[in-house]
Design a protein around this motif. Structure first.
Motif, PDB file in Angstrom:
ATOM      1  N   LEU A 173      -1.260 -43.323  -5.358  1.00 29.09           N
ATOM      2  CA  LEU A 173      -2.630 -42.941  -4.983  1.00 29.09           C
ATOM      3  C   LEU A 173      -3.040 -41.611  -5.587  1.00 29.09           C
ATOM      4  CD1 LEU A 173      -2.403 -44.068  -1.255  1.00 29.09           C
ATOM      5  CD2 LEU A 173      -3.895 -45.089  -3.005  1.00 29.09           C
ATOM      6  N   SER A 174      -2.077 -40.794  -5.977  1.00 33.23           N
ATOM      7  CA  SER A 174      -2.403 -39.477  -6.552  1.00 33.23           C
ATOM      8  C   SER A 174      -2.737 -39.573  -8.040  1.00 33.23           C
ATOM      9  CB  SER A 174      -1.220 -38.514  -6.366  1.00 33.23           C
ATOM     10  OG  SER A 174      -0.146 -38.855  -7.236  1.00 33.23           O
ATOM     11  N   GLN A 175      -2.529 -40.745  -8.645  1.00 32.18           N
ATOM     12  CA  GLN A 175      -2.801 -40.876 -10.082  1.00 32.18           C
ATOM     13  C   GLN A 175      -4.305 -40.997 -10.317  1.00 32.18           C
ATOM     14  OE1 GLN A 175      -0.156 -40.619 -12.197  1.00 32.18           O
ATOM     15  NE2 GLN A 175       1.017 -40.367 -10.304  1.00 32.18           N
ATOM     16  N   PRO A 176      -4.832 -40.266 -11.279  1.00 30.66           N
ATOM     17  CA  PRO A 176      -6.275 -40.343 -11.544  1.00 30.66           C
ATOM     18  C   PRO A 176      -6.659 -41.636 -12.274  1.00 30.66           C
ATOM     19  CG  PRO A 176      -5.205 -38.845 -13.091  1.00 30.66           C
ATOM     20  CD  PRO A 176      -4.150 -39.277 -12.121  1.00 30.66           C
ATOM     21  N   ASN A 177      -7.849 -42.124 -11.992  1.00 25.90           N
ATOM     22  CA  ASN A 177      -8.456 -43.246 -12.735  1.00 25.90           C
ATOM     23  C   ASN A 177      -7.590 -44.507 -12.768  1.00 25.90           C
ATOM     24  OD1 ASN A 177     -10.568 -41.426 -13.457  1.00 25.90           O
ATOM     25  ND2 ASN A 177      -9.251 -40.621 -15.076  1.00 25.90           N
ATOM     26  N   LEU A 178      -6.950 -44.798 -11.666  1.00 23.07           N
ATOM     27  CA  LEU A 178      -6.075 -45.962 -11.612  1.00 23.07           C
ATOM     28  C   LEU A 178      -6.860 -47.181 -11.100  1.00 23.07           C
ATOM     29  CD1 LEU A 178      -3.030 -46.097 -12.301  1.00 23.07           C
ATOM     30  CD2 LEU A 178      -2.592 -46.110  -9.837  1.00 23.07           C
ATOM     31  N   ASP A 179      -6.714 -48.318 -11.799  1.00 21.05           N
ATOM     32  CA  ASP A 179      -7.381 -49.550 -11.360  1.00 21.05           C
ATOM     33  C   ASP A 179      -6.479 -50.421 -10.512  1.00 21.05           C
ATOM     34  OD1 ASP A 179      -9.884 -49.211 -12.840  1.00 21.05           O
ATOM     35  OD2 ASP A 179      -8.611 -49.378 -14.605  1.00 21.05           O
ATOM     36  N   GLY A 180      -5.165 -50.297 -10.713  1.00 23.14           N
ATOM     37  CA  GLY A 180      -4.291 -51.171  -9.955  1.00 23.14           C
ATOM     38  C   GLY A 180      -2.827 -50.927 -10.223  1.00 23.14           C
ATOM     39  N   ILE A 181      -1.993 -51.774  -9.612  1.00 15.90           N
ATOM     40  CA  ILE A 181      -0.559 -51.698  -9.870  1.00 15.90           C
ATOM     41  C   ILE A 181      -0.062 -53.081 -10.298  1.00 15.90           C
ATOM     42  CG2 ILE A 181      -0.274 -49.874  -8.161  1.00 15.90           C
ATOM     43  CD1 ILE A 181       1.331 -51.929  -6.483  1.00 15.90           C
ATOM     44  N   THR A 182       1.019 -53.068 -11.066  1.00 14.81           N
ATOM     45  CA  THR A 182       1.711 -54.283 -11.458  1.00 14.81           C
ATOM     46  C   THR A 182       3.169 -54.120 -11.069  1.00 14.81           C
ATOM     47  OG1 THR A 182       0.211 -54.685 -13.317  1.00 14.81           O
ATOM     48  CG2 THR A 182       2.369 -55.752 -13.403  1.00 14.81           C
ATOM     49  N   VAL A 183       3.724 -55.144 -10.423  1.00 15.14           N
ATOM     50  CA  VAL A 183       5.128 -55.093 -10.006  1.00 15.14           C
ATOM     51  C   VAL A 183       5.888 -56.175 -10.763  1.00 15.14           C
ATOM     52  CG1 VAL A 183       6.752 -55.177  -8.097  1.00 15.14           C
ATOM     53  CG2 VAL A 183       4.436 -54.285  -7.730  1.00 15.14           C
ATOM     54  N   SER A 184       6.985 -55.748 -11.398  1.00 10.91           N
ATOM     55  CA  SER A 184       7.817 -56.670 -12.152  1.00 10.91           C
ATOM     56  C   SER A 184       9.271 -56.321 -11.874  1.00 10.91           C
ATOM     57  CB  SER A 184       7.452 -56.554 -13.645  1.00 10.91           C
ATOM     58  OG  SER A 184       8.129 -57.533 -14.402  1.00 10.91           O
ATOM     59  N   GLY A 185      10.159 -56.761 -12.732  1.00  6.86           N
ATOM     60  CA  GLY A 185      11.558 -56.434 -12.419  1.00  6.86           C
ATOM     61  C   GLY A 185      12.496 -56.807 -13.521  1.00  6.86           C
ATOM     62  N   GLY A 186      13.627 -57.268 -12.881  1.00 11.01           N
ATOM     63  CA  GLY A 186      14.031 -57.546 -11.509  1.00 11.01           C
ATOM     64  C   GLY A 186      13.143 -58.599 -10.822  1.00 11.01           C
ATOM     65  N   GLU A 187      13.510 -58.905  -9.614  1.00  8.25           N
ATOM     66  CA  GLU A 187      12.791 -59.925  -8.849  1.00  8.25           C
ATOM     67  C   GLU A 187      12.122 -59.297  -7.630  1.00  8.25           C
ATOM     68  OE1 GLU A 187      11.777 -63.172  -9.087  1.00  8.25           O
ATOM     69  OE2 GLU A 187      10.781 -62.431  -7.299  1.00  8.25           O
ATOM     70  N   PRO A 188      10.799 -59.116  -7.676  1.00  8.32           N
ATOM     71  CA  PRO A 188      10.110 -58.471  -6.567  1.00  8.32           C
ATOM     72  C   PRO A 188      10.282 -59.172  -5.215  1.00  8.32           C
ATOM     73  CG  PRO A 188       8.732 -58.447  -8.515  1.00  8.32           C
ATOM     74  CD  PRO A 188       9.921 -59.301  -8.848  1.00  8.32           C
ATOM     75  N   MET A 189      10.398 -60.509  -5.217  1.00 14.77           N
ATOM     76  CA  MET A 189      10.449 -61.205  -3.924  1.00 14.77           C
ATOM     77  C   MET A 189      11.724 -60.895  -3.135  1.00 14.77           C
ATOM     78  SD  MET A 189       7.571 -62.528  -3.785  1.00 14.77           S
ATOM     79  CE  MET A 189       6.478 -61.983  -5.104  1.00 14.77           C
TER      80      MET A 189
ATOM     81  N   PHE B 163       2.309 -52.171  -0.335  1.00 11.13           N
ATOM     82  CA  PHE B 163       0.976 -52.722  -0.585  1.00 11.13           C
ATOM     83  C   PHE B 163       0.039 -52.432   0.594  1.00 11.13           C
ATOM     84  CE2 PHE B 163       2.761 -56.346  -3.489  1.00 11.13           C
ATOM     85  CZ  PHE B 163       3.189 -55.383  -4.392  1.00 11.13           C
ATOM     86  N   GLN B 164       0.558 -52.550   1.813  1.00 11.93           N
ATOM     87  CA  GLN B 164      -0.290 -52.251   2.982  1.00 11.93           C
ATOM     88  C   GLN B 164      -0.735 -50.801   2.961  1.00 11.93           C
ATOM     89  OE1 GLN B 164       2.343 -53.594   6.070  1.00 11.93           O
ATOM     90  NE2 GLN B 164       1.181 -55.491   6.409  1.00 11.93           N
ATOM     91  N   HIS B 165       0.200 -49.901   2.606  1.00  9.13           N
ATOM     92  CA  HIS B 165      -0.132 -48.480   2.543  1.00  9.13           C
ATOM     93  C   HIS B 165      -1.226 -48.235   1.506  1.00  9.13           C
ATOM     94  CE1 HIS B 165       0.586 -44.199   3.091  1.00  9.13           C
ATOM     95  NE2 HIS B 165       0.702 -44.054   1.781  1.00  9.13           N
ATOM     96  N   LEU B 166      -1.095 -48.858   0.338  1.00  7.24           N
ATOM     97  CA  LEU B 166      -2.114 -48.680  -0.705  1.00  7.24           C
ATOM     98  C   LEU B 166      -3.468 -49.189  -0.228  1.00  7.24           C
ATOM     99  CD1 LEU B 166      -0.048 -49.825  -3.823  1.00  7.24           C
ATOM    100  CD2 LEU B 166      -0.736 -47.489  -3.261  1.00  7.24           C
ATOM    101  N   ARG B 167      -3.480 -50.383   0.310  1.00  9.21           N
ATOM    102  CA  ARG B 167      -4.754 -50.995   0.710  1.00  9.21           C
ATOM    103  C   ARG B 167      -5.370 -50.282   1.908  1.00  9.21           C
ATOM    104  NH1 ARG B 167      -4.798 -56.338  -1.316  1.00  9.21           N
ATOM    105  NH2 ARG B 167      -5.004 -56.079  -3.577  1.00  9.21           N
ATOM    106  N   ASN B 168      -4.543 -49.621   2.708  1.00 11.70           N
ATOM    107  CA  ASN B 168      -5.103 -48.840   3.821  1.00 11.70           C
ATOM    108  C   ASN B 168      -5.920 -47.660   3.311  1.00 11.70           C
ATOM    109  OD1 ASN B 168      -4.007 -50.451   5.764  1.00 11.70           O
ATOM    110  ND2 ASN B 168      -2.217 -49.164   6.146  1.00 11.70           N
ATOM    111  N   HIS B 169      -5.622 -47.245   2.065  1.00  8.67           N
ATOM    112  CA  HIS B 169      -6.304 -46.071   1.506  1.00  8.67           C
ATOM    113  C   HIS B 169      -7.300 -46.421   0.412  1.00  8.67           C
ATOM    114  CE1 HIS B 169      -2.842 -44.243   3.517  1.00  8.67           C
ATOM    115  NE2 HIS B 169      -3.582 -43.153   3.576  1.00  8.67           N
ATOM    116  N   ARG B 170      -7.040 -47.497  -0.318  1.00 14.46           N
ATOM    117  CA  ARG B 170      -7.927 -47.832  -1.437  1.00 14.46           C
ATOM    118  C   ARG B 170      -7.853 -49.329  -1.736  1.00 14.46           C
ATOM    119  NH1 ARG B 170      -6.636 -45.061  -6.968  1.00 14.46           N
ATOM    120  NH2 ARG B 170      -6.344 -43.267  -5.622  1.00 14.46           N
ATOM    121  N   ASP B 171      -8.979 -49.902  -2.139  1.00 15.69           N
ATOM    122  CA  ASP B 171      -9.012 -51.328  -2.481  1.00 15.69           C
ATOM    123  C   ASP B 171      -8.519 -51.498  -3.914  1.00 15.69           C
ATOM    124  OD1 ASP B 171      -9.426 -54.029  -2.364  1.00 15.69           O
ATOM    125  OD2 ASP B 171     -11.536 -53.868  -2.959  1.00 15.69           O
TER     126      ASP B 171
END
Ligand code: SF4
Length: 197
Positions: free
Chosen positions: A60-76, A86-94
């Protein structure tokens, strides 16, 4: 506390989805796809452990960010910690959330502990990498992998996910270089050779 086990991060890239994105690669995968682009992140070993909310605050502290991408490894394999992030991010920004997985979406939907994570993801790119089906285009490794738009957010850019000309960024670190993106044919070998020089 449930911690995330991450292999790498990249605070800004334009090569893994629409716009300017923060990328997280998780450590550990239950698959072993021949030709995997990141074999060093397959072992289910401890890499960097981090509190999801702390990582969320960094994102959230990064300027001009549109989104995040999660890869890996296996995220699931880290669904509970990623759900907290993800809940923390969405609680602060869409913010836009894109996630890769070697599982199919149908397989994931049978796992009750992963359903809350799915509800926070805009686009999931599913399926294992199959080298013989690598068609050298788009934001997915091989053509068997499906792009599932779980929300309408990225429908206007839907064609890019499968047809975009591939590009990569090289992020230079103190003693290494990080390749970010889905590489065109032959690029990874050329890159490894160049890094050795
Ligand atoms: S699912 Fe992805 S990270 Fe796991 S082995 Fe296959 S290509 Fe590599």
């Amino acid at each position: 506390m449930t911690l995330l086990n991450i292999a790498e991060i990249c605070p800004h890239t334009r090569t893994l989805g629409p716009g300017n994105r923060f990328v997280i690669w998780v450590q550990g995968c239950s698959f072993n796809c021949p030709g995997c682009i990141s074999p060093e992140w397959i072992p289910q070993t401890q890499a960097t452990l981090i509190d999801p909310e702390k990582l969320g605050n960094l994102i959230l502290s990064q300027p001009n960010l549109d989104g995040i991408t999660v890869s890996g490894g296996e995220p699931m394999l880290q669904a509970i910690a990623l759900t907290k992030l993800f809940q923390h991010l969405r609680n602060h920004r869409d913010i836009s959330i894109i996630c890769y997985t070697g599982f199919t979406l149908d397989e994931i939907r049978t796992k009750a502990d992963i359903i809350p994570l799915l509800e926070l993801i805009d686009v999931i790119i599913d399926g294992q990498y199959i080298a013989s089906l690598n068609d050298n285009q788009g934001w997915r490794g091989s053509s068997n992998q499906n792009i599932h738009f779980l929300t309408p957010r990225h429908l206007p850019q839907s064609a890019l996910f499968t047809t975009k000309k591939r590009d990569v960024e090289l992020h230079i670190r103190n003693d290494s270089a990080l390749m970010v993106g889905v590489p065109p044919h032959g690029f990874r070998e050329d890159f490894k050779q160049a890094v050795k020089l």
